[in-house]
Design a protein around this motif. Sequence first.
Motif, PDB file in Angstrom:
ATOM      1  N   GLY A   1      74.357  22.339  54.536  1.00 13.62           N
ATOM      2  CA  GLY A   1      73.910  22.712  53.198  1.00 13.62           C
ATOM      3  C   GLY A   1      72.822  23.775  53.249  1.00 13.62           C
ATOM      4  N   GLY A   2      72.856  24.697  52.289  1.00 11.14           N
ATOM      5  CA  GLY A   2      71.884  25.782  52.285  1.00 11.14           C
ATOM      6  C   GLY A   2      71.397  26.131  50.896  1.00 11.14           C
ATOM      7  N   LEU A   3      70.615  27.189  50.839  1.00  8.38           N
ATOM      8  CA  LEU A   3      70.136  27.778  49.600  1.00  8.38           C
ATOM      9  C   LEU A   3      70.495  29.263  49.605  1.00  8.38           C
ATOM     10  N   PRO A   4      70.660  29.863  48.429  1.00  7.83           N
ATOM     11  CA  PRO A   4      71.055  31.275  48.401  1.00  7.83           C
ATOM     12  C   PRO A   4      70.011  32.190  49.040  1.00  7.83           C
ATOM     13  N   ASP A   5      70.483  33.124  49.823  1.00 10.65           N
ATOM     14  CA  ASP A   5      69.650  34.208  50.339  1.00 10.65           C
ATOM     15  C   ASP A   5      69.824  35.383  49.381  1.00 10.65           C
ATOM     16  N   PRO A   6      68.761  35.799  48.691  1.00  9.67           N
ATOM     17  CA  PRO A   6      68.910  36.861  47.681  1.00  9.67           C
ATOM     18  C   PRO A   6      69.538  38.138  48.231  1.00  9.67           C
ATOM     19  N   GLN A   7      69.280  38.432  49.498  1.00  7.22           N
ATOM     20  CA  GLN A   7      69.827  39.661  50.074  1.00  7.22           C
ATOM     21  C   GLN A   7      71.291  39.522  50.452  1.00  7.22           C
ATOM     22  N   ARG A   8      71.730  38.276  50.695  1.00  9.04           N
ATOM     23  CA  ARG A   8      73.130  38.069  51.076  1.00  9.04           C
ATOM     24  C   ARG A   8      73.987  37.627  49.904  1.00  9.04           C
ATOM     25  N   GLY A   9      73.351  37.223  48.816  1.00  8.23           N
ATOM     26  CA  GLY A   9      74.100  36.902  47.606  1.00  8.23           C
ATOM     27  C   GLY A   9      74.698  35.513  47.565  1.00  8.23           C
ATOM     28  N   GLY A  10      74.178  34.607  48.339  1.00  7.58           N
ATOM     29  CA  GLY A  10      74.698  33.244  48.287  1.00  7.58           C
ATOM     30  C   GLY A  10      74.175  32.418  49.441  1.00  7.58           C
ATOM     31  N   THR A  11      74.646  31.158  49.500  1.00  8.95           N
ATOM     32  CA  THR A  11      74.325  30.291  50.635  1.00  8.95           C
ATOM     33  C   THR A  11      75.178  30.681  51.834  1.00  8.95           C
ATOM     34  N   GLU A  12      74.896  30.039  52.968  1.00 10.50           N
ATOM     35  CA  GLU A  12      75.687  30.315  54.166  1.00 10.50           C
ATOM     36  C   GLU A  12      77.152  29.988  53.932  1.00 10.50           C
ATOM     37  N   LEU A  13      77.438  28.876  53.252  1.00  7.45           N
ATOM     38  CA  LEU A  13      78.828  28.514  52.974  1.00  7.45           C
ATOM     39  C   LEU A  13      79.480  29.493  52.007  1.00  7.45           C
ATOM     40  N   GLN A  14      78.732  29.986  51.047  1.00  2.00           N
ATOM     41  CA  GLN A  14      79.298  30.924  50.086  1.00  2.00           C
ATOM     42  C   GLN A  14      79.589  32.281  50.719  1.00  2.00           C
ATOM     43  N   VAL A  15      78.748  32.703  51.648  1.00  2.00           N
ATOM     44  CA  VAL A  15      78.916  34.008  52.284  1.00  2.00           C
ATOM     45  C   VAL A  15      80.009  33.980  53.352  1.00  2.00           C
ATOM     46  N   ALA A  16      80.145  32.859  54.034  1.00  3.81           N
ATOM     47  CA  ALA A  16      81.117  32.760  55.124  1.00  3.81           C
ATOM     48  C   ALA A  16      82.552  32.893  54.612  1.00  3.81           C
ATOM     49  N   GLU A  17      83.415  33.467  55.452  1.00  3.06           N
ATOM     50  CA  GLU A  17      84.852  33.543  55.180  1.00  3.06           C
ATOM     51  C   GLU A  17      85.477  32.226  55.643  1.00  3.06           C
TER      52      GLU A  17
ATOM     53  N   THR B   1      70.087  22.063  55.780  1.00  2.00           N
ATOM     54  CA  THR B   1      69.086  22.811  56.552  1.00  2.00           C
ATOM     55  C   THR B   1      69.209  24.280  56.165  1.00  2.00           C
ATOM     56  N   PRO B   2      68.667  24.664  55.026  1.00  4.30           N
ATOM     57  CA  PRO B   2      68.795  26.062  54.593  1.00  4.30           C
ATOM     58  C   PRO B   2      68.096  27.012  55.558  1.00  4.30           C
ATOM     59  N   ALA B   3      68.793  28.060  55.969  1.00  2.00           N
ATOM     60  CA  ALA B   3      68.161  29.059  56.828  1.00  2.00           C
ATOM     61  C   ALA B   3      67.005  29.751  56.109  1.00  2.00           C
ATOM     62  N   THR B   4      67.050  29.779  54.781  1.00  2.00           N
ATOM     63  CA  THR B   4      65.955  30.385  54.018  1.00  2.00           C
ATOM     64  C   THR B   4      64.673  29.557  54.106  1.00  2.00           C
ATOM     65  N   MET B   5      64.787  28.279  54.464  1.00  2.00           N
ATOM     66  CA  MET B   5      63.621  27.414  54.639  1.00  2.00           C
ATOM     67  C   MET B   5      63.283  27.185  56.103  1.00  2.00           C
ATOM     68  N   GLY B   6      64.294  27.217  56.975  1.00  4.79           N
ATOM     69  CA  GLY B   6      64.070  26.993  58.395  1.00  4.79           C
ATOM     70  C   GLY B   6      63.771  25.555  58.748  1.00  4.79           C
ATOM     71  N   LYS B   7      64.216  24.607  57.918  1.00  2.26           N
ATOM     72  CA  LYS B   7      63.974  23.192  58.189  1.00  2.26           C
ATOM     73  C   LYS B   7      64.894  22.350  57.312  1.00  2.26           C
ATOM     74  N   HIS B   8      64.954  21.031  57.613  1.00  3.99           N
ATOM     75  CA  HIS B   8      65.718  20.103  56.779  1.00  3.99           C
ATOM     76  C   HIS B   8      65.190  20.149  55.350  1.00  3.99           C
ATOM     77  N   SER B   9      66.070  19.839  54.394  1.00  5.92           N
ATOM     78  CA  SER B   9      65.634  19.773  52.999  1.00  5.92           C
ATOM     79  C   SER B   9      66.289  18.594  52.297  1.00  5.92           C
ATOM     80  N   TRP B  10      65.856  18.369  51.081  1.00  5.75           N
ATOM     81  CA  TRP B  10      66.303  17.227  50.278  1.00  5.75           C
ATOM     82  C   TRP B  10      67.550  17.544  49.448  1.00  5.75           C
ATOM     83  N   HIS B  11      68.056  18.748  49.507  1.00  4.02           N
ATOM     84  CA  HIS B  11      69.145  19.171  48.627  1.00  4.02           C
ATOM     85  C   HIS B  11      70.448  18.433  48.958  1.00  4.02           C
ATOM     86  N   PRO B  12      71.195  17.982  47.955  1.00  2.00           N
ATOM     87  CA  PRO B  12      72.476  17.313  48.202  1.00  2.00           C
ATOM     88  C   PRO B  12      73.431  18.201  49.005  1.00  2.00           C
TER      89      PRO B  12
END
Length: 404
Positions: free
Chosen positions: A27-43, A341-352
């Motif tokens: 699970g991740g959070l959107p990276d503003p420069q990439r336009g989405g989370t890791e799952l959203q950006v990945a093919e 573990t959003p790469a934008t945070m660099g650590k575990h998070s509470w997000h579903p």
Amino acid sequence: MDITEVWEDLAWNQGGKIVYLILDGVGGLPDPQRGGTELQVAETCNLDQLAKESSCGLLEIVGPGITPGSGPGHLALFGYDPLKYRIGRGVLSALGIDFDLQAGDVAARANFATLDQSGRVSDRRAGRIATDFNRELTQKIRDRVSLDFDGTFFFETVSEHRAVLVLRGQGLSGRLHDSDPQQTGVPPAEPRAKDDASQLTAKLVRSFLDQAKAVLADESPANMVLLRGFERYEPLPSLQQRFKLKGLCIADYPMYRGVSRLIGMDLVDPPGGIEARFKALQTQYAKDYDFFFVHVKKSDSLGEDADFDSKVSLIETVDRLLPLITTLAPDVLVVTADHSTPATMGKHSWHPVPLMIYSPHGRLDEVAQFDEYTCRQGMLGIRPGTHLMGLALANAGRLQKFGA
């Protein structure tokens, strides 16, 4: 009685096979420069196709706002309420390296770390030292450290910078504060007792750390040991006892092998690499197992390293390998994570975390992409992490009817 106890009453020893594919920390959070989370950006054409054929949703692993460790996260996925079954990381690490842990032992996870000249932590992982160097350091500590009590201690290599400390003797308790501050720029914390019963253990741990620091004084970059996840080991009821499941763990990383062993799964030898794990499932699938746990670690570690692009690439590798599982046609295939573990945070998070459950008996929804935002629109909604096991059992036909 909680819902997991109801499943215990309803579980029977028949039904289909269940495969869990756990993408640790995906699970991740959107990276503003990439336009989405890791799952959203990945093919992810294969994961997305599976989402179209599955029931989808989100899992809140422990509870609102709670950031799970990997141990509690996996226990929840396996149907063990982590608020009831509280297992420290040290116990899981010891079991994961096949250490002969005994009831009453106190274990803690250890990191070799780097202290700067002022005594502050500059690197909690000592540059992820090589495992062979770790073995040299653990042997050096075993040779030179002694503890004054009616018992013994063990200090064992896990992998890279990770090790495990085990204390064995009478009157020990695991209720200690960590010495690992889990941040840099500050000194190690003092491992203080949380109650009177833990005073002896805290004294022994402080002595161990003081001596280990002296032993490592001339080493670089690993000149200190940090400890966290203290726990006194008491065995748990197995998957077989609770849910009539004979389980098999396919994982490389010791901690996840440990949590699997804790609940009675068999383990294959560490396959080594992601593709080898998928192929190991193919080799083992026809054998007499009801439940298969396939673990992918690097989606978590790359998130912790704040390496967004590499995490995207890892997800794409998993997507490429997914047909090695889907061609087996498991009765139930679950794809999810133990935490974000959003790469934008660099650590575990509470997000579903996103979830999909493939089953011929599942209700399909409109979800056409496997990611954190699209899955929220799915049939399953947002559910507690412990609900997953009940859903998997039901879809596999492994729960009897409740009541007349």
